[in-house]
Structures are given as structure tokens and as C-alpha cells.
Enzyme design. Structure first.
Site, PDB file in Angstrom:
ATOM      1  NE  ARG A  34     -11.031   0.843  -1.010  1.00 45.37           N
ATOM      2  CZ  ARG A  34     -12.110   1.393  -0.883  1.00 45.37           C
ATOM      3  NH1 ARG A  34     -12.713   2.149  -1.250  1.00 45.37           N
ATOM      4  NH2 ARG A  34     -13.051   0.422  -0.857  1.00 45.37           N
TER       5      ARG A  34
ATOM      6  CD  GLU B 191      -4.790  -4.434   8.117  1.00 46.69           C
ATOM      7  OE1 GLU B 191      -4.208  -4.176   9.423  1.00 46.69           O
ATOM      8  OE2 GLU B 191      -3.238  -3.910   7.618  1.00 46.69           O
TER       9      GLU B 191
ATOM     10  CG  ASN C 173      -1.204   1.890   1.446  1.00 43.37           C
ATOM     11  OD1 ASN C 173      -2.241   2.020   0.937  1.00 43.37           O
ATOM     12  ND2 ASN C 173      -1.285   2.054   2.088  1.00 43.37           N
TER      13      ASN C 173
ATOM     14  NE  ARG D 207      -2.088  -9.185   8.203  1.00 37.95           N
ATOM     15  CZ  ARG D 207      -1.744  -8.233   8.361  1.00 37.95           C
ATOM     16  NH1 ARG D 207      -0.716  -7.115   7.721  1.00 37.95           N
ATOM     17  NH2 ARG D 207      -2.638  -6.992   8.727  1.00 37.95           N
TER      18      ARG D 207
ATOM     19  CG  HIS E 106      -5.725   2.587   4.167  1.00 41.78           C
ATOM     20  ND1 HIS E 106      -5.814   3.714   4.482  1.00 41.78           N
ATOM     21  CD2 HIS E 106      -5.298   1.204   5.361  1.00 41.78           C
ATOM     22  CE1 HIS E 106      -6.044   3.075   5.932  1.00 41.78           C
ATOM     23  NE2 HIS E 106      -5.927   1.919   6.555  1.00 41.78           N
TER      24      HIS E 106
ATOM     25  CG  ASN F 116      -4.292  -8.601  14.339  1.00 41.52           C
ATOM     26  OD1 ASN F 116      -4.399  -7.912  15.316  1.00 41.52           O
ATOM     27  ND2 ASN F 116      -3.435  -8.272  13.130  1.00 41.52           N
TER      28      ASN F 116
ATOM     29  NE  ARG G 150      -3.753 -14.252  11.918  1.00 43.18           N
ATOM     30  CZ  ARG G 150      -4.065 -13.196  11.443  1.00 43.18           C
ATOM     31  NH1 ARG G 150      -3.437 -12.854  10.097  1.00 43.18           N
ATOM     32  NH2 ARG G 150      -4.320 -12.344  12.015  1.00 43.18           N
TER      33      ARG G 150
ATOM     34  CG  ASP H 219       0.188  -4.313   6.125  1.00 41.43           C
ATOM     35  OD1 ASP H 219      -0.257  -4.633   6.822  1.00 41.43           O
ATOM     36  OD2 ASP H 219       0.446  -2.550   5.572  1.00 41.43           O
TER      37      ASP H 219
ATOM     38  CG  ASP I 255      -1.230   5.723  -0.370  1.00 44.35           C
ATOM     39  OD1 ASP I 255      -1.185   4.712   0.297  1.00 44.35           O
ATOM     40  OD2 ASP I 255      -2.484   6.014  -1.269  1.00 44.35           O
TER      41      ASP I 255
END
Length: 494
Positions: free
Chosen positions: A165, A241, A116, A202, A208, A304, A343, A204, A174
């Protein structure tokens, strides 16, 4: 034209369906997040413990070069400098060897991937020796320049999807995933990991990023490497995520067509139940009735690495290793229940929420030490080595795809259920004893309670439970017992 569109839709559907397959080896379940472990130590753990105990996979910390931050906090791993595979956990050769060794014993690798953003101001020097200038959005080791990023702005309003985002999460530069060059670099990075034998990712901070951009990136990824034992045509398992507790502009449903999501509502709800804020009897419809995503779209967990520190979602209701009895009970429920892809968290102990993993010298990560009861020392918690957790992974494997049956409750905080005729579990979270004759669904015989001990030859190191020819057993769990759970299954029959 219609035919072409239909074929495109079918192709996208095929990709999406493949991305929900965990790619686990047959007969295994349960992923464990070996947070901040070194690659060589993980390889040994796969061979010595995870493989033999039936675990299916490992989630590893970010594998790519990150900014070196003062005090070496855990979150420096989420500040990329480049996509070189050099971190405090090891180098590319060590990572590749780890993936191979883990695959060889049936344990799959899922990489926490961060694309991201790149590092924030101050993140000028990386774990692989690369340099960067976040203030000018220059990351020459990739290379990325200011042309590859969204304009500088902060996120202050989570009800504005564009801001969430297109602006910077806590000052992290970003990246613009709509930019074709950025997409190329991300796909190149993920494909390289696929070549090395990983089973999935996964993603992250997926919330976003724009779902359409992620869809393009995922759709371009290679099939998994058949040289590592994956079936031909297998696609990476993708878990995104996305923190969605409701009441925001962005919903997990925007992402569940692309892959699974991290179901934070599960963590929040299971914490409330086992902390006594909700009754266990309410869990009779555990799953989508609680607002969770569909079972095959939900990666579920008790805690987590973020929310055990009060970051992310769940707040004070999240259970962690610091509340061991309730934590083990919640973990046992998660692993016994058929819902979702569970998990297990494997932590290092901390008091300060910024604190990084144990080190030998303030810089280099220390290896865990192991005690005679299989637990860890040296600052590592290793919840995955707690008997009450690893034996419930074996319980889940024994239950396989058997349906949830024989739900029983006392109307309060004592509940029990079977997984068909293969496994049975009971919980007591009341302040008085459970002492009832319950239908276990199991064939008659004597079984080892895998919470208090384990089967050793023809005897049990803990309590045993006798099931009659009618499938019933007297289940006793004292309110003062060390563990508020009893669990038996067909592979623990004496």
C-alpha cells in the site's frame, strides 16, 4: 458520547449500504465494459443497442488525461498525468454528452478511476497537452508535488501489507491518500464526474490503498445528480479492484464494508468449470460457498481487460473470446444465475498483450463497424453484441428477483435450473448428448430458445421448446452443437 458514536456508526452504515446499490434503472441488469471505446461511439451504442437490449450500465475506460506512451499500449490509460477529462476516447464535452445520452435511455455510466498513483518515469506528456516530471514527482496540471507521494520503493512482497500500500506498483508514482490535499483533489475529481451524471466508479488498484483512507474519500462524495434521473440521496456505486485469491496479507474483506469488490475468484472458478477442470455439477452451491464475497458485494465477470491478457488473477484458466463456445456458456451461466452483479467484457481483438485499441493512424482510436448479424468488425470483438450474451441479459431481466429453483444435474457436466417460474436454462459440457425430460418451472406453452435465435413476432428464428402443463420439457443439447446451452423465459413465449 455513546449516542454520538452510535450516530456516526449509523451514518457510516448508511453510506456503505448506499454504495452497494448499482443505481440501475428499474427492470435492467448487466453492465458491459466497453474497453477503450470513444465517448461518441458509446453514446450511439447506448441509444442503438444497449438501451433497446436491456443492458443496465457501461464501464468506461479512464476518463482523465494519461501519459502518451510509445506504441500507444492500452495500459497508458492507467498512467494519469492530470484530472482533465481529455483522452483518446474524447474530451469533457463529448464525455458529458455521452453520459447524458446513455442516462436518457436507461443505461448508467461507471467510470474506471485511477487515483492510487500517477504516471511512471517516461510519462512526461499527456493526452490533454499537459506535461509532468515523474522522476521528481511533479504533476503541475493537478498540481501534485513530491509532498503528495509516498517515498519511492518497489513492491516485492505481497505478504507485507505496508509495502503493497505504501510502495510503487510497477514504478507508478504512489500517491499518499492519507494526505488531506490529495484527498481533496481526488474528491474534487470524483465529484466532477458525479455532477456530469455518472452512477458509480470502478476504483483501480484499491488493494494498493489503505481502506481507512478510501472510506474517508467515499464518505465525502456528493450524492448522485438528480438531474440525470437518480433518486434523491443516491450514492455512487463503488466497486473496488481487489485481487484476492487467498494466501496474501491483504483480504477483500477489508474492503467489502466500503463497497463492492471485483470478485476475481468468480472469473477463475467459472473458467475452471467450463474448461472442464471442475464439474458443472459442483456449481449447485455457486456463490459464497466457492469463497466469493457476498452477492451484493461481488462484481462478477468471466474475464476482464487484465486477466484476458494473462495479467491479474486466473492465469490459463480464464476464458476469453478466443474460446467462443465455452466463453458463451460461462457467460450464459453468469447471467442466468442470481449471484452477484455481472459485468460483460467487450474487447478489441489482440495478439500482443500490450496492444492498444484499433486506430485509424496509429494514434486515433477507430470506431467499430457493425455487421448485418449485429456483430462488430474493424478489430473490435464486441462480445456484448453476441446473441448468446445479449439475449441472456434479457433472460436476467425476465427472471428479475426470482429465486434459483429446480436445480438438476446428471452428476457430471450437464446441469439445469430455473429462476422461479420465469426462466429456465440448461447446459451440456459433456462429450455426449443431453436428452432429458426436465422440470422448467415455467407455465405450459411453446418458448423460443434465446441462445439459438430470438422471438420474431409469433415465431422463433432458432429452436423452440415445448413445456407441458406439468412444467416439464424435453431438453436436447447435442455435444457437437454450436452452443452448449438452451435458455427460455416468459418474455420469449410464443
Amino acid at each position: 458520547m455513546f449516542l454520538t458514536k452510535s450516530l456516526v456508526c449509523l451514518a457510516i452504515l448508511a453510506i456503505a449500504n448506499a454504495q452497494f446499490n448499482t443505481n440501475y434503472a428499474a427492470g435492467r441488469s448487466g453492465m458491459v465494459h466497453l474497453f477503450e471505446w470513444k465517448w461518441d461511439d458509446i453514446a450511439a451504442e447506448c441509444e442503438n443497442f444497449l438501451g433497446p437490449k436491456g443492458y443496465a450500465g457501461i464501464q468506461v475506460s479512464p476518463v482523465n488525461e494519461n501519459a502518451v506512451k510509445d506504441g500507444r499500449p492500452w495500459w497508458e490509460r492507467y498512467q494519469p498525468i492530470s484530472y482533465k477529462l481529455t483522452t483518446r476516447s474524447g474530451n469533457e464535452q463529448q464525455f458529458a454528452s455521452m453520459v447524458r445520452r446513455c442516462n436518457n435511455v436507461g443505461v448508467r455510466t461507471y467510470v474506471d478511476v485511477v487515483f492510487n498513483h500517477m504516471s511512471a518515469d517516461g510519462g512526461t506528456y499527456g493526452t490533454g497537452g499537459s506535461t509532468a516530471s515523474p522522476s521528481t514527482k511533479s504533476y503541475p496540471a493537478v498540481p501534485f508535488s513530491s509532498l503528495d507521494f509516498n517515498p519511492t520503493c518497489g513492491i516485492s512482497n505481497y505478504n507485507d501489507a505496508n509495502q503493497v500500500r505504501n510502495c510503487e506498483l510497477v514504478g507508478l508514482r504512489d500517491l499518499n491518500q492519507g494526505n488531506s490535499y490529495v484527498r481533496d483533489k481526488v474528491v474534487e475529481f470524483l465529484d466532477h464526474l458525479i455532477d456530469l451524471g455518472v452512477a458509480g466508479f470502478r476504483v483501480d488498484a484499491a488493494k494498493h490503498m489503505w481502506p481507512a483512507d478510501l472510506g474517508v474519500i467515499y464518505g465525502r462524495l456528493k450524492n448522485l445528480n438528480t438531474g440525470h434521473g437518480f433518486a434523491s440521496g443516491s450514492k455512487a456505486y463503488i466497486v473496488q479492484e481487489v485481487i484476492d485469491m487467498g494466501g496474501e496479507a491483504i483480504s477483500k474483506s477489508e474492503y467489502t464494508g466500503l463497497g463492492a469488490v471485483t470478485e476475481f475468484r468468480h472469473s477463475d472458478s467459472i473458467g475452471k468449470c467450463f474448461r472442464g477442470k471442475d464439474k458443472l455439477t459442483y456449481m449447485s452451491n455457486w456463490g459464497t460457498g466457492w469463497g466469493f464475497a457476498a452477492s451484493d458485494r461481488s462484481l462478477v465477470f468471466v474475464d476482464n481487460h487484465d486477466n484476458q491478457r494473462g495479467h491479474g488473477a486466473g492465469g490459463a484458466d480464464v476464458l476469453t473470446y478466443k474460446v467462443p463456445k465455452q466463453y458463451k456458456m460461462a457467460s450464459a451461466f453468469m447471467l442466468a444465475h442470481p449471484f452477484g452483479t455481472p459485468r460483460v467484457m467487450s474487447s478489441f481483438s489482440f495478439d500482443d498483450t500490450d496492444q492498444g485499441p484499433p486506430t485509424t493512424d496509429g494514434q486515433n482510436i477507430a470506431s467499430p463497424t457493425f455487421n448485418s448479424d449485429k456483430s462488430c468488425g474493424g478489430g473490435w470483438v464486441c462480445e456484448h453484441r453476441w446473441r448468446q450474451i445479449y439475449n441472456m441479459v434479457a433472460f436476467r431481466n425476465a427472471a428479475a428477483d426470482a429465486a434459483l429453483q429446480n436445480w438438476w444435474s446428471n452428476g457430471s457436466n450437464q446441469v439445469a435450473f430455473s429462476r422461479g417460474n420465469r426462466a429456465f436454462v440448461a447446459f451440456n459440457n459433456d462429450n455426449y448428448d443431453l436428452n432429458s425430460s426436465l422440470q422448467t418451472g415455467l407455465p405450459g406453452g411453446t418458448y423460443c430458445d434465446v441462445i439459438s435465435g430470438e422471438k420474431s413476432g409469433s415465431s422463433c428464428t432458432g429452436k423452440s421448446v415445448t413445456v407441458g402443463s406439468d412444467g416439464r420439457a424435453n431438453i436436447n443439447i447435442s455435444s457437437s452443437a454450436a452452443d452448449g446451452v438452451v435458455a427460455i423465459h416468459v418474455n420469449a413465449k410464443l
